[in-house]
Write a protein that holds these residues in place. Structure first.
Motif, PDB file in Angstrom:
ATOM      1  N   GLU A  56      11.117  13.786   1.563  1.00 59.24           N
ATOM      2  CA  GLU A  56      11.629  14.068   2.746  1.00 59.24           C
ATOM      3  C   GLU A  56      10.413  14.803   3.517  1.00 59.24           C
ATOM      4  OE1 GLU A  56      13.017  14.971   6.389  1.00 59.24           O
ATOM      5  OE2 GLU A  56      13.958  13.766   4.798  1.00 59.24           O
ATOM      6  N   ARG A  57       9.281  15.492   2.848  1.00 60.96           N
ATOM      7  CA  ARG A  57       8.108  15.985   3.436  1.00 60.96           C
ATOM      8  C   ARG A  57       7.123  14.747   3.822  1.00 60.96           C
ATOM      9  NH1 ARG A  57       3.181  17.513   1.054  1.00 60.96           N
ATOM     10  NH2 ARG A  57       2.015  19.193   2.402  1.00 60.96           N
ATOM     11  N   ARG A  58       7.168  13.739   3.111  1.00 59.97           N
ATOM     12  CA  ARG A  58       6.497  12.398   3.380  1.00 59.97           C
ATOM     13  C   ARG A  58       6.810  11.769   4.717  1.00 59.97           C
ATOM     14  NH1 ARG A  58       5.758  12.364  -2.297  1.00 59.97           N
ATOM     15  NH2 ARG A  58       7.624  10.998  -2.581  1.00 59.97           N
ATOM     16  N   ALA A  59       8.457  11.535   4.757  1.00 60.67           N
ATOM     17  CA  ALA A  59       9.073  11.313   6.055  1.00 60.67           C
ATOM     18  C   ALA A  59       8.593  12.004   7.190  1.00 60.67           C
ATOM     19  CB  ALA A  59      10.725  11.092   5.627  1.00 60.67           C
ATOM     20  N   GLY A  60       8.607  13.359   7.039  1.00 57.52           N
ATOM     21  CA  GLY A  60       8.256  14.158   8.147  1.00 57.52           C
ATOM     22  C   GLY A  60       6.873  13.900   8.492  1.00 57.52           C
ATOM     23  N   LEU A  86      -1.872   9.717   7.403  1.00 55.80           N
ATOM     24  CA  LEU A  86      -1.255   8.298   6.360  1.00 55.80           C
ATOM     25  C   LEU A  86      -2.047   8.294   4.915  1.00 55.80           C
ATOM     26  CD1 LEU A  86      -0.911   5.817   9.400  1.00 55.80           C
ATOM     27  CD2 LEU A  86       1.078   7.127   8.084  1.00 55.80           C
ATOM     28  N   ASP A  87      -3.353   8.519   5.024  1.00 58.92           N
ATOM     29  CA  ASP A  87      -3.973   8.304   3.811  1.00 58.92           C
ATOM     30  C   ASP A  87      -3.560   9.461   2.725  1.00 58.92           C
ATOM     31  OD1 ASP A  87      -5.556   6.307   4.914  1.00 58.92           O
ATOM     32  OD2 ASP A  87      -7.325   7.886   5.200  1.00 58.92           O
ATOM     33  N   GLY A  88      -3.077  10.524   3.303  1.00 60.86           N
ATOM     34  CA  GLY A  88      -2.446  11.842   2.327  1.00 60.86           C
ATOM     35  C   GLY A  88      -1.176  11.151   1.640  1.00 60.86           C
ATOM     36  N   VAL A  89      -0.208  10.925   2.867  1.00 54.81           N
ATOM     37  CA  VAL A  89       1.013  10.432   2.157  1.00 54.81           C
ATOM     38  C   VAL A  89       0.989   9.068   1.430  1.00 54.81           C
ATOM     39  CG1 VAL A  89       2.955   8.904   3.174  1.00 54.81           C
ATOM     40  CG2 VAL A  89       2.093  11.080   4.486  1.00 54.81           C
ATOM     41  N   LEU A  90      -0.011   8.280   1.491  1.00 54.57           N
ATOM     42  CA  LEU A  90      -0.033   7.102   0.684  1.00 54.57           C
ATOM     43  C   LEU A  90      -0.751   7.597  -0.622  1.00 54.57           C
ATOM     44  CD1 LEU A  90      -0.935   4.363   3.382  1.00 54.57           C
ATOM     45  CD2 LEU A  90       1.315   4.279   1.956  1.00 54.57           C
ATOM     46  N   ALA A  91      -1.668   8.715  -0.740  1.00 53.40           N
ATOM     47  CA  ALA A  91      -2.257   8.969  -1.993  1.00 53.40           C
ATOM     48  C   ALA A  91      -0.957   9.391  -2.730  1.00 53.40           C
ATOM     49  CB  ALA A  91      -3.164  10.038  -1.678  1.00 53.40           C
ATOM     50  N   GLU A  92      -0.009  10.020  -2.182  1.00 64.05           N
ATOM     51  CA  GLU A  92       1.322  10.512  -3.043  1.00 64.05           C
ATOM     52  C   GLU A  92       2.157   9.291  -3.110  1.00 64.05           C
ATOM     53  OE1 GLU A  92       1.340  15.057  -0.601  1.00 64.05           O
ATOM     54  OE2 GLU A  92       3.188  13.627  -0.813  1.00 64.05           O
ATOM     55  N   ASP A  93       2.350   8.430  -2.486  1.00 64.29           N
ATOM     56  CA  ASP A  93       3.341   7.398  -2.671  1.00 64.29           C
ATOM     57  C   ASP A  93       2.483   5.971  -2.140  1.00 64.29           C
ATOM     58  OD1 ASP A  93       5.335   5.646  -2.902  1.00 64.29           O
ATOM     59  OD2 ASP A  93       6.679   6.571  -1.919  1.00 64.29           O
ATOM     60  N   PRO A  94       1.734   5.732  -2.907  1.00 64.90           N
ATOM     61  CA  PRO A  94       1.146   4.360  -2.589  1.00 64.90           C
ATOM     62  C   PRO A  94       1.881   3.103  -1.863  1.00 64.90           C
ATOM     63  CG  PRO A  94       0.292   4.954  -4.661  1.00 64.90           C
ATOM     64  CD  PRO A  94       1.509   5.622  -4.254  1.00 64.90           C
ATOM     65  N   GLY A  95       3.364   3.213  -2.225  1.00 63.96           N
ATOM     66  CA  GLY A  95       3.933   1.894  -1.858  1.00 63.96           C
ATOM     67  C   GLY A  95       4.812   2.223  -0.765  1.00 63.96           C
ATOM     68  N   LEU A  96       4.452   3.435   0.059  1.00 67.33           N
ATOM     69  CA  LEU A  96       5.605   3.691   0.819  1.00 67.33           C
ATOM     70  C   LEU A  96       5.468   2.742   2.078  1.00 67.33           C
ATOM     71  CD1 LEU A  96       7.802   5.766   1.799  1.00 67.33           C
ATOM     72  CD2 LEU A  96       6.024   7.159   2.687  1.00 67.33           C
ATOM     73  N   THR A  97       6.456   2.150   2.301  1.00 69.20           N
ATOM     74  CA  THR A  97       6.493   0.859   3.514  1.00 69.20           C
ATOM     75  C   THR A  97       6.118   1.358   4.785  1.00 69.20           C
ATOM     76  OG1 THR A  97       8.017  -0.426   2.060  1.00 69.20           O
ATOM     77  CG2 THR A  97       7.553  -1.327   4.271  1.00 69.20           C
ATOM     78  N   GLY A  98       6.867   2.392   5.221  1.00 67.11           N
ATOM     79  CA  GLY A  98       6.482   2.900   6.640  1.00 67.11           C
ATOM     80  C   GLY A  98       5.146   3.280   6.804  1.00 67.11           C
ATOM     81  N   ILE A 149      -4.016  -6.621   7.023  1.00 65.61           N
ATOM     82  CA  ILE A 149      -3.475  -7.541   6.134  1.00 65.61           C
ATOM     83  C   ILE A 149      -3.406  -6.865   4.569  1.00 65.61           C
ATOM     84  CG2 ILE A 149      -3.950  -9.721   5.058  1.00 65.61           C
ATOM     85  CD1 ILE A 149      -4.920 -10.644   7.887  1.00 65.61           C
ATOM     86  N   ARG A 150      -4.449  -6.235   4.294  1.00 66.36           N
ATOM     87  CA  ARG A 150      -4.269  -5.483   2.971  1.00 66.36           C
ATOM     88  C   ARG A 150      -3.215  -4.788   2.874  1.00 66.36           C
ATOM     89  NH1 ARG A 150      -9.938  -6.151   3.764  1.00 66.36           N
ATOM     90  NH2 ARG A 150     -10.142  -3.822   4.610  1.00 66.36           N
ATOM     91  N   ASP A 151      -3.050  -3.850   3.715  1.00 72.42           N
ATOM     92  CA  ASP A 151      -1.776  -2.739   3.840  1.00 72.42           C
ATOM     93  C   ASP A 151      -0.390  -3.644   3.776  1.00 72.42           C
ATOM     94  OD1 ASP A 151      -3.147  -0.435   3.366  1.00 72.42           O
ATOM     95  OD2 ASP A 151      -3.337  -0.027   5.734  1.00 72.42           O
ATOM     96  N   GLU A 155       4.871  -6.313  -0.925  1.00 66.50           N
ATOM     97  CA  GLU A 155       5.341  -6.093  -2.326  1.00 66.50           C
ATOM     98  C   GLU A 155       6.513  -5.254  -2.484  1.00 66.50           C
ATOM     99  OE1 GLU A 155       2.131  -5.140  -4.841  1.00 66.50           O
ATOM    100  OE2 GLU A 155       0.840  -6.726  -4.121  1.00 66.50           O
ATOM    101  N   ARG A 156       6.629  -4.172  -1.931  1.00 69.75           N
ATOM    102  CA  ARG A 156       7.755  -3.120  -1.823  1.00 69.75           C
ATOM    103  C   ARG A 156       8.959  -3.668  -1.148  1.00 69.75           C
ATOM    104  NH1 ARG A 156       8.235   2.166  -2.650  1.00 69.75           N
ATOM    105  NH2 ARG A 156       6.363   2.412  -4.101  1.00 69.75           N
ATOM    106  N   ALA A 157       8.788  -4.331  -0.064  1.00 68.00           N
ATOM    107  CA  ALA A 157       9.592  -4.734   0.892  1.00 68.00           C
ATOM    108  C   ALA A 157       9.466  -6.091   1.458  1.00 68.00           C
ATOM    109  CB  ALA A 157       9.769  -3.750   2.257  1.00 68.00           C
TER     110      ALA A 157
END
Length: 788
Positions: free
Chosen positions: A306-310, A331-343, A362-364, A370-372
């Motif tokens: 939920e924190r990452r969603a916010g 976003l870099d911080g969010v993806l460091a916690e969850d590298p596959g977060l699609t949004g 394209i890399r992102d 891969e996740r979605a």
């Protein structure tokens, strides 16, 4: 050489190892029991921590895994819950609750394969289980050859267990698919009576009532569902969404405040609703307040979904206000916690595209795929990134795939149609939009795009049909704009379009324009005015006729009549944006700038707050305010306002063009020019001269004079009275060393400026056209008429 332990020492070590295992198991059971106690006491967060601790010690603890899955499901984290149910079923293959729950969640997530396997396992354990039988029936309903079997199976479940909500949902879905809305609504009523605690059935009943036009009945059903399950985030969210659609953002914000107030009654997790509230506040124009609220919501606490969603929502807002660098850091911080977060991957890719870095995008997006793999938004973004990278073939395939995945949803269809129009393929673009309109009839954005495509194809009757559809869909300003675009296309000289430019207005411009078209086309402005006066006499409350009359009176020099008509309309119909706009334009034309600014401010407030006011009307007036700021030289304030409007509606071409134009003319730093190019690139291949001029000038500012001229030359030819476009063309020709062509273009710019077209660079033009100074004693060049 050391030897391995043997004898009593080996037995001692083995015993110690076994003792350690027993200790871990005991500790896991202790954490599990503590979690159950905390759940009973209402401490879900504490229980979650204890379940995690138990599973860290004993991953095969089926009871802890199952209870943890139940907790996640109750909190609305259904994807995570499904994973836990499946792991619980792996640990205990004969666990009916685990297989049953996994079957239902997988079905709800659209994962038919997992749902079928889980339902089969549940039925292996208990062939009479109503929930598993209902999941099997729902899967059968999806196939035409087994539809009848599905209906019979659902009826059998209801006979055996009348309160099985999923079986009722199968029967309701069958009636909906058959086009029997009344029958579906009747079945929903029966289902709610049989399973009053099933919130989803109440939501279905509300949706059917809403579709039937019974808005009050739909709201009653939603509130009943909410009262039954006050802690259920799904019912609370459905009610808030309904209020946004039918009662407005203020009503939705009020409901969110009640949901999050607490007060000792059961309530869902407030964080998603506070996040939604911030989004509503942002959309209403209070960007600073929304961002501050999200900073407070996400600033502390442990990392969580939920924190990452916010944080993801906050990053989107920051990007929308031009703070792209801060958004990327977040976003870099969010993806460091969850590298596959699609949004987060998708948003970072969008920022990379706007920054001119399609490779990073394209890399992102590959990681997001891969996740979605079937996410239409990810697919559309990948298409755009591939297009920016020059891979148009791949881009077209991805755009088409996004449309299929979204089932012809408006957003994906519009993106594909724009791509096709950039490639000069209006026929396929029209096919894409007509298919989307079959899926979403009456969508204003789709109708507007269809109209633009038909204008590009010179299909005037088709454009008129699209304009009529827009008027019927409650989008009169878009209908008027399309009608005028069609008139311009049929009247290349622009005389009729110029006369009609200010005559389009709410609520039904398409019905009024034909009354004056023939007179204006013949140059009979007086006759057109008489026709409008007659229309006003027949219906004094008709705002369209009154505004047309005001515009025509202003054009004829009768400013007093025009002002009187416009002021009266703003008092009587404050929600009509065009009335305020007409009055502000009139005051500005008379040099009454301060009064015009006040009128725009009043109009914006009225469009946003008055009953019947629209976001579209407010946008129209905000664009007028930005243009006024630009005219006064307050370019940074204008840019800030355009940034706000662009964030609200990135697909609005005029706003995007104006923002890109200002960024490229008022600023000289590389970052602003790169952003301007990224914004304008989607508009570059349209036939609109202003868009070509904007993109061409950006290319020139970035050092590509040849590429700029390829855009600027046709733009100037298409709009010969635009002084600034001719100036831009001349500058590109001058930079390329084409002296004679540049001189001719400077002369065209000067002539247009002297005829009244704006040209802030007129001093530069005159300097370019001045003859070069001669040195003392030099022989002056021969001029016209000189002897030889």
């Amino acid at each position: 050489m050391a030897s391995f332990p043997t004898g009593p020492l080996l037995l001692l070590l083995a015993a110690l190892g076994l003792g350690a295992c027993d200790g871990a198991g005991e500790r896991a059971r202790a954490h599990y029991e503590q979690a159950r106690a905390l759940l009973a006491a209402g401490d879900a967060a504490g229980a979650e921590a204890e379940f995690r601790a138990a599973l860290a010690l004993d991953g095969a603890h089926a009871g802890a895994r199952l209870a943890y899955a139940d907790l996640l499901r109750a909190r609305g984290e259904e994807a995570a819950a499904l994973r836990q149910y499946l792991r619980a079923a792996e640990a205990a293959p004969d666990s009916l609750p685990a297989w049953r729950a996994a079957a239902g969640l997988a079905l709800d997530a659209g994962d038919a394969a997992t749902a079928g396997e889980a339902a089969a396992q549940a039925l292996r354990i208990d062939p009479a289980d109503p929930e598993a039988r209902s999941v099997a029936a729902a899967l059968d309903l999806a196939r035409p050859e087994t539809r009848a079997r599905a209906v019979e199976a659902a009826r059998g479940v209801i006979r055996d267990a009348p309160g099985t909500g999923r079986a009722h949902r199968v029967l309701i879905a069958e009636r909906i698919e058959a086009g029997d809305a009344a029958g579906a609504l009747a079945l929903a009523g029966t289902a709610v009576a049989a399973a009053p605690a099933d919130g989803e059935l109440r939501l279905i009943q509300a949706g059917l009532r809403e579709r039937a036009g019974d808005v009050d009945g739909a709201e009653s059903a939603l509130r009943a569902a909410r009262a039954r399950a006050p802690a259920d985030p799904g019912t609370a969210g459905a009610l808030v969404s309904f209020l946004i659609r039918h009662r407005g953002p203020e009503a939705a914000i009020g409901e969110i405040d009640r949901i999050t107030a607490g007060g000792g009654t059961p309530a869902p997790d407030p964080r998603p609703f506070l996040r939604l509230r911030a989004g509503l506040v942002y959309d209403q124009g209070d960007q600073a307040g929304a961002i501050a609220a999200l900073r407070a919501l996400t600033g502390g606490g442990e990392p969580s979904g939920e924190r990452r969603a916010g944080q993801l929502t906050l990053a989107g807002m920051l990007a929308g206000t031009g703070a792209a660098a801060e958004a990327r850091r977040l976003l870099d911080g969010v993806l460091a916690e969850d590298p596959g977060l699609t949004g987060a991957l998708a948003l970072r890719a969008r920022l990379a595209i706007e920054a001119g870095d399609p490779g990073q995008a394209i890399r992102d997006l590959r990681a997001a795929e891969e996740r979605a793999p079937e996410d239409p938004e990810v697919m559309s973004l990948m298409a755009l990134a591939q297009e920016r990278a020059g891979n148009t073939g791949l881009a077209g395939e991805r755009f088409a795939r996004a449309v299929d995945l979204s089932r012809q949803a408006p957003g994906a269809s519009l993106a594909y149609a724009r791509f096709l129009m950039r490639g000069n393929q209006p026929g396929p673009a029209e096919s894409v939009i007509t298919a989307a309109l079959r899926a979403t009839p009456g969508d204003p954005d789709l109708l507007a795009m269809l109209g633009r495509i038909r204008v590009a194809r010179s299909d005037w009757s088709g454009a008129a049909e699209a304009a009529a559809g827009l008027a019927a869909a409650g989008a009169p300003e878009q209908a008027a704009a399309l009608e005028l675009a069609s008139l311009r296309g049929q009247d290349p000289g622009g005389r009729m379009a110029a006369l009609l430019e200010d005559l389009a207005e709410d609520p039904d411009p398409a019905a009024l324009l034909p009354r004056v078209r023939s007179r204006l086309a013949a140059g009979d402005a007086a006759g057109a005015r008489r026709a409008l006066e007659a229309a006003v006499a027949r219906d004094p409350a008709d705002p369209a006729a009154r505004l047309m009359l005001a515009a025509l009176a202003r054009g004829a020099g009768d400013a007093a009549t025009a002002e009187r008509l416009a002021r009266a309309l703003t008092l009587e119909r404050p929600e009509l944006a065009r009335g305020w706009l007409e009055l502000a334009d009139l005051l500005r034309a008379e040099g009454r700038e301060a009064e015009a600014d006040r009128v725009l401010a009043e109009g914006i407030a009225a469009a946003e707050e008055a009953p019947g006011g629209t976001a579209e009307g407010a946008t129209l007036l905000l664009v007028a305010r930005a243009a006024a700021l630009e005219r006064r030289g307050e370019t940074e304030a204008a840019i800030a306002l355009y940034e706000r409007l662009h964030a609200r509606d990135p697909a609005a071409a005029v706003i995007a063009n104006n923002l890109a134009s200002l960024l490229s003319t008022a600023r000289a730093d590389d970052e602003s020019l790169a952003r301007a190019e990224a914004i304008a690139r989607d508009l570059a291949d349209t036939a609109v001269p202003a868009f070509q001029d904007t993109y061409g000038w950006i290319l020139f500012r970035r050092g590509d004079a040849a590429g700029a001229l390829a855009r600027l030359a046709p733009a100037a030819e298409a709009d010969p009275g635009d002084a600034r476009t001719w100036f831009h063309r001349a500058e590109a020709e001058h930079a390329l060393g084409r002296a004679e062509a540049a001189r001719a273009s400077y002369a065209r710019a000067l002539a247009a400026a002297e005829a009244g077209a704006p040209l802030p660079e007129i001093a530069t033009v005159r300097a370019r056209l001045a003859p070069p100074p001669t040195s003392p004693g030099a022989t002056p060049p021969a001029g016209p008429g000189s002897g030889g």
